[in-house]
Design an enzyme around this catalytic site. Structure first.
Site, PDB file in Angstrom:
ATOM      1  N   ASN A  37       0.820  -1.207   0.000  1.00 16.62           N
ATOM      2  CA  ASN A  37       0.000   0.000   0.000  1.00 16.62           C
ATOM      3  C   ASN A  37       0.864   1.272   0.000  1.00 16.62           C
ATOM      4  O   ASN A  37       1.675   1.479   0.907  1.00 16.62           O
ATOM      5  CB  ASN A  37      -0.889  -0.035   1.253  1.00 16.62           C
ATOM      6  N   ARG A 147     -13.771  -5.569  15.034  1.00 16.49           N
ATOM      7  CA  ARG A 147     -12.778  -4.595  15.486  1.00 16.49           C
ATOM      8  C   ARG A 147     -13.451  -3.232  15.570  1.00 16.49           C
ATOM      9  O   ARG A 147     -14.016  -2.764  14.577  1.00 16.49           O
ATOM     10  CB  ARG A 147     -11.624  -4.544  14.499  1.00 16.49           C
ATOM     11  N   TYR A 159      -7.449   8.185  10.957  1.00 17.75           N
ATOM     12  CA  TYR A 159      -7.523   7.003  10.094  1.00 17.75           C
ATOM     13  C   TYR A 159      -8.258   5.873  10.808  1.00 17.75           C
ATOM     14  O   TYR A 159      -8.001   5.577  11.964  1.00 17.75           O
ATOM     15  CB  TYR A 159      -6.097   6.562   9.751  1.00 17.75           C
ATOM     16  N   ASP A 210      -7.546  -1.815  17.487  1.00 12.59           N
ATOM     17  CA  ASP A 210      -6.250  -1.617  16.822  1.00 12.59           C
ATOM     18  C   ASP A 210      -5.672  -0.263  17.244  1.00 12.59           C
ATOM     19  O   ASP A 210      -6.278   0.784  16.994  1.00 12.59           O
ATOM     20  CB  ASP A 210      -6.473  -1.649  15.302  1.00 12.59           C
ATOM     21  N   ARG A 283       0.188 -11.564  13.242  1.00 11.38           N
ATOM     22  CA  ARG A 283      -0.669 -11.037  12.171  1.00 11.38           C
ATOM     23  C   ARG A 283      -0.004 -11.060  10.786  1.00 11.38           C
ATOM     24  O   ARG A 283      -0.443 -10.388   9.872  1.00 11.38           O
ATOM     25  CB  ARG A 283      -1.061  -9.604  12.536  1.00 11.38           C
ATOM     26  N   HIS A 312      -3.398 -10.669   8.590  1.00 13.58           N
ATOM     27  CA  HIS A 312      -3.854  -9.332   8.187  1.00 13.58           C
ATOM     28  C   HIS A 312      -4.688  -9.488   6.912  1.00 13.58           C
ATOM     29  O   HIS A 312      -4.278 -10.160   5.979  1.00 13.58           O
ATOM     30  CB  HIS A 312      -2.589  -8.505   7.923  1.00 13.58           C
ATOM     31  N   ASP A 316      -6.579  -3.363   1.565  1.00 13.03           N
ATOM     32  CA  ASP A 316      -5.465  -2.892   0.733  1.00 13.03           C
ATOM     33  C   ASP A 316      -4.551  -4.039   0.307  1.00 13.03           C
ATOM     34  O   ASP A 316      -3.533  -3.801  -0.331  1.00 13.03           O
ATOM     35  CB  ASP A 316      -4.669  -1.805   1.458  1.00 13.03           C
TER      36      ASP A 316
HETATM   37  C1  CS2 Z   1      -5.037  -2.057   9.714  1.00 11.76           C
HETATM   38  C2  CS2 Z   1      -4.836  -1.805   8.250  1.00 11.76           C
HETATM   39  O1  CS2 Z   1      -6.292  -3.932   9.076  1.00 11.76           O
HETATM   40  C3  CS2 Z   1      -5.630  -3.427   9.952  1.00 11.76           C
HETATM   41  O2  CS2 Z   1      -5.450  -3.937  11.025  1.00 11.76           O
HETATM   42  O3  CS2 Z   1      -3.981  -1.827  10.547  1.00 11.76           O
HETATM   43  O4  CS2 Z   1      -5.953  -1.095   7.854  1.00 11.76           O
HETATM   44  C4  CS2 Z   1      -3.612  -1.032   7.847  1.00 11.76           C
HETATM   45  O5  CS2 Z   1      -3.705   0.290   8.248  1.00 11.76           O
HETATM   46  C5  CS2 Z   1      -3.461  -1.070   6.380  1.00 11.76           C
HETATM   47  O6  CS2 Z   1      -3.452  -2.399   5.961  1.00 11.76           O
HETATM   48  C6  CS2 Z   1      -2.198  -0.365   5.915  1.00 11.76           C
HETATM   49  O7  CS2 Z   1      -2.026  -0.570   4.565  1.00 11.76           O
HETATM   50 MG    MG Z   2      -3.920  -3.213  12.143  1.00 11.90          MG
END
Ligand code: CS2
Ligand code: MG
Length: 402
Positions: A37, A147, A159, A210, A283, A312, A316
């Site tokens: 990303n 989450r 964010y 998070d 993760r 994860h 993205d």
């Molecule tokens: C985040 C993500 O999914 C998660 O836990 O931390 O949204 C992260 O910010 C993005 O994958 C960054 O590209």
């Molecule tokens: Mg995260």
């Protein structure tokens, strides 16, 4: 089976995705995700200029040797650009191997260890009551794990707390948006969010949070302690993890389970965290940790130390990454949970997939390979769009983690 061609596609069906497609002389093809990303073109160049030319003519079934050829052979080891590139190739080669075997990928790993894969999704609000409603809506959609993130009064536009994270976050002039952070405003707010969530939705739903690496160890220890009454499934990325020893402080002070590792590229990034049992969930994910070849080794290592998996799975990373993860999830004995924030219809039309969601669980499907394809005939309709993740600053202007 010889590799005859490797093509790299950078498309933007709402977000930028880097896709690797490998062609063979037997007509079988495989696809892999190599998305990083905000740095997509760096990976595309690494693959096009330095990796693809070295692999033409090699045996597509020698994925173990190719993995080491790209990792050890480059001399310059690790790092997100290198490891996303290796992942793209490795995932595509596992796709080819499983298609050649006439099996879904999980069967080659050892078969299914469970019937279905528990997943968690995201819910957020700028205010606590909005976040409570958003979590309720996710429960109504069938999710069992959610989450939850919330805006912080006095900090505009953080964010992950406002609009959906499914699309690119670039500002109009395609430089990173600048956000503002204050730990003292954040810390008292989060326990209030989870108190409200438990009051509204009860004890059964799994709740996660998070932190995005924004706290120091002692601040994270305080937050973990304050959250104990609300029994979180986990507290994620509580502190930046370059300093793995920092987790000792957090661990000593709280029984809130800890998850970390979405930015890790290899097992070396988590070696101490796993060996000392400083975390509960790792993760690492296919695309950022070097593909199935490397990820399954991290998973096995974690299993020795009571650490469970939690790939994860934000939007993205392309649907190919999620598809590959789901095969590892279905197989891995020490499975924990899979992140699943979903994709838009446009994204899914470019990446036809065999996975399915039902009642809070995912299943990778029974298609041969990893079950996700890439419709290259439509690739030109989605050209790359410059986009970045935001950066974060303290109220005095100091550049901060996020
Ligand atoms: C985040 C993500 O999914 C998660 O836990 O931390 O949204 C992260 O910010 C993005 O994958 C960054 O590209
Ligand atoms: Mg995260």
């Amino acid at each position: 089976m010889k590799i005859t061609d490797i093509r790299i596609f950078v498309t933007c069906p709402g977000r930028n995705f880097v896709t690797v497609k490998i062609y063979t002389d037997e007509g079988l093809t495989g696809v892999g995700d190599a998305t990083l990303n905000g740095r997509e073109l760096a990976v595309a160049s690494y693959l096009k200029d330095h990796v693809a030319p070295c692999l033409i003519g090699r045996d597509a079934l020698c994925s173990e040797d190719i993995w080491h050829y790209l990792y050890r052979g480059a001399y310059w080891r690790r790092g997100p650009v290198t490891m996303a590139s290796i992942a793209g190739i490795d995932t595509a080669l596992w796709d080819i191997r499983a298609k050649a075997a006439g099996m879904p990928l999980y069967q080659l790993l050892g078969g299914a260890s469970r019937d279905r894969v528990l997943c968690y999704t995201h819910a957020q609000g700028t205010g606590i009551s909005e976040a409570v409603v958003a979590v309720g809506a996710r429960i109504d959609e069938g999710y069992l794990a959610i989450r939850a993130q919330v805006g912080i009064p006095g900090l505009p536009d953080i964010y992950g707390t406002g609009v959906s994270g499914l699309t690119n976050t670039a500002s109009d002039n395609a430089t990173p948006r600048e956000e503002m952070w204050s730990t003292s405003k954040y810390l008292p707010r989060i326990p209030r969010l989870f108190e409200a969530l438990r009051a509204a939705h009860g004890e059964e739903v799994h709740l996660l949070h998070d932190v995005h690496h924004r706290l120091s160890p002692i601040e994270a220890a305080r937050l973990g302690k304050d959250l104990e009454p609300f029994r979180l499934f986990w507290l994620e990325d509580a502190v930046p993890a370059e300093n793995q020893e920092g987790f000792r402080v957090v661990r000593q002070h709280t029984t809130t389970p800890l998850a970390v590792g979405e930015v890790f590229n290899t097992v070396w990034d988590a070696k101490l965290l796993i060996e000392e049992q400083l975390i509960d969930f790792i993760r690492t994910t296919c695309v950022h940790a070097g593909g199935p070849t490397a990820l399954r080794r991290i998973m096995d290592f974690a299993g020795l130390h009571h650490v469970r998996t939690a790939c994860h799975g934000a939007a993205d990373m392309s649907p190919i990454c999620l598809g590959a993860n789901l095969h590892l999830d279905l197989w891995v004995p020490n499975f924990g949970i899979q992140e699943y924030s979903g994709y838009t219809e446009e994204m899914l039309s470019l990446f036809p997939h065999a996975w399915s969601f039902s009642g809070g669980y995912l299943h990778p499907g029974e298609a041969h390979g990893h079950g996700v394809d890439f419709d290259e005939s439509h690739a030109d309709e989605y050209p790359y769009q410059p986009a970045y993740l935001p950066v974060n600053r303290l109220e005095d202007g100091t550049l901060w983690h996020w």
